[in-house]
Enzyme design. Structure first.
Site, PDB file in Angstrom:
ATOM      1  N   TYR A 105      40.297  44.121  37.366  1.00 13.44           N
ATOM      2  CA  TYR A 105      41.718  44.382  37.605  1.00 13.44           C
ATOM      3  C   TYR A 105      42.379  43.185  38.281  1.00 13.44           C
ATOM      4  O   TYR A 105      43.440  42.718  37.841  1.00 13.44           O
ATOM      5  CB  TYR A 105      41.877  45.632  38.465  1.00 13.44           C
ATOM      6  CG  TYR A 105      43.307  45.969  38.803  1.00 13.44           C
ATOM      7  CD1 TYR A 105      44.127  46.596  37.868  1.00 13.44           C
ATOM      8  CD2 TYR A 105      43.836  45.675  40.059  1.00 13.44           C
ATOM      9  CE1 TYR A 105      45.444  46.914  38.177  1.00 13.44           C
ATOM     10  CE2 TYR A 105      45.144  45.989  40.368  1.00 13.44           C
ATOM     11  CZ  TYR A 105      45.945  46.611  39.434  1.00 13.44           C
ATOM     12  OH  TYR A 105      47.247  46.913  39.739  1.00 13.44           O
ATOM     13  N   LYS A 138      45.326  40.812  36.575  1.00 12.46           N
ATOM     14  CA  LYS A 138      46.659  40.668  37.162  1.00 12.46           C
ATOM     15  C   LYS A 138      46.938  39.216  37.558  1.00 12.46           C
ATOM     16  O   LYS A 138      48.080  38.744  37.454  1.00 12.46           O
ATOM     17  CB  LYS A 138      46.804  41.600  38.369  1.00 12.46           C
ATOM     18  CG  LYS A 138      46.856  43.071  38.009  1.00 12.46           C
ATOM     19  CD  LYS A 138      48.009  43.403  37.066  1.00 12.46           C
ATOM     20  CE  LYS A 138      48.199  44.898  36.883  1.00 12.46           C
ATOM     21  NZ  LYS A 138      49.299  45.230  35.958  1.00 12.46           N
ATOM     22  N   SER A 188      50.284  42.743  40.821  1.00 13.09           N
ATOM     23  CA  SER A 188      49.755  43.411  42.006  1.00 13.09           C
ATOM     24  C   SER A 188      49.384  42.373  43.052  1.00 13.09           C
ATOM     25  O   SER A 188      49.048  41.234  42.717  1.00 13.09           O
ATOM     26  CB  SER A 188      48.504  44.220  41.630  1.00 13.09           C
ATOM     27  OG  SER A 188      47.808  44.656  42.778  1.00 13.09           O
TER      28      SER A 188
END
Length: 246
Positions: free
Chosen positions: A167, A171, A154
């Site tokens: 998160y 990533k 991402s």
């Protein structure tokens, strides 16, 4: 005399006879990736926790005259990941492409860093990073030269992930892990790459990201091209990376 004429560029993107596993393949970006890999000839193993969604995606692929199968499971369980790898080889004799796409968050909401709970941090690593590590270790044992391991990361991995610290960190870890695999697995002829999507509206955009559906069109106005991403945009990049064209 040896034929020195180059192959057709389009042929380089074909994956006829090859086998791919895509996690999180029931909807959104994962579904788009699975359909695209099937469209270029691969037999695709679809995996996620929702068997009804997988069956629907599999039916769509078969309606297009392509080949797929469903293997539901939770990739936070290392045994499930290892089983997807070994199962592909046992059933089809090979595994050419692995795509770690499943990810996101179980928690529908976000936390400021000052309030970020340890349980959510651990859950984000467990879902968004560890499966890619487990898959890489399993894939290297069975993949042949020319095979490909792909992680769907991402743009949150490249900049501050405000209110989504777990998160973003997971990533970013996927990016680094992928770079490490690319170097260490290269002598085996196995490639490793990450794809970093930007704004691709999916169900998670509203349920986890907290973006109201009415606000999604305004997001496109802040992008120079004037449009948001689509699953097929990510799928096209994955097809390239998985194919001999890469």
């Amino acid at each position: 005399m040896t034929d020195l004429s180059p192959p057709s560029v389009l042929d380089l993107f074909r994956m006829d006879g090859k086998v791919a596993v895509v996690t999180g393949a029931g909807r959104g970006i994962g579904r788009g990736i699975a359909i695209a890999l099937a469209d270029v000839g691969a037999h695709v193993v679809l995996s996620s926790r929702s068997e009804p969604e997988l069956n629907d995606a599999c039916s769509e692929i078969e309606a297009r005259g392509r080949s797929a199968e469903v293997r539901a499971g939770d990739i936070t369980d290392p045994a499930v990941v290892e089983g997807l790898v070994s199962g592909a080889v046992e059933s089809h004799g090979r595994l050419d492409t692995w795509v770690t796409n499943a990810g996101g968050s179980e928690h529908q909401g976000n936390f400021a860093f000052s309030e970020f709970p340890l349980w959510h941090w651990d859950a984000q690593i467990e879902l968004n990073l560890r499966p890619h590590f487990v898959a890489g270790r399993a894939c290297m044992e069975v993949m042949e030269p020319g095979a490909s391991i792909i992680g769907i990361s991402s743009i949150a991995s490249l900049r501050a992930a405000v209110n989504f610290a777990g998160y973003g960190a997971a990533k970013a870890g996927m990016n680094n892990l992928t770079q490490t695999m690319a170097i260490e697995l290269a002598p085996m002829g196995i490639r490793a790459n990450s794809v970093l999507p930007g704004n691709v509206p999916t169900r998670a955009t509203t349920t986890i990201g907290g973006v109201p559906e009415d606000d999604i069109p305004a997001m496109a106005s802040r992008i120079p091209l004037g449009r948001l991403g689509l699953p097929i945009d990510i799928a096209a990049a994955v097809v390239w990376l998985a194919s001999d064209a890469a």
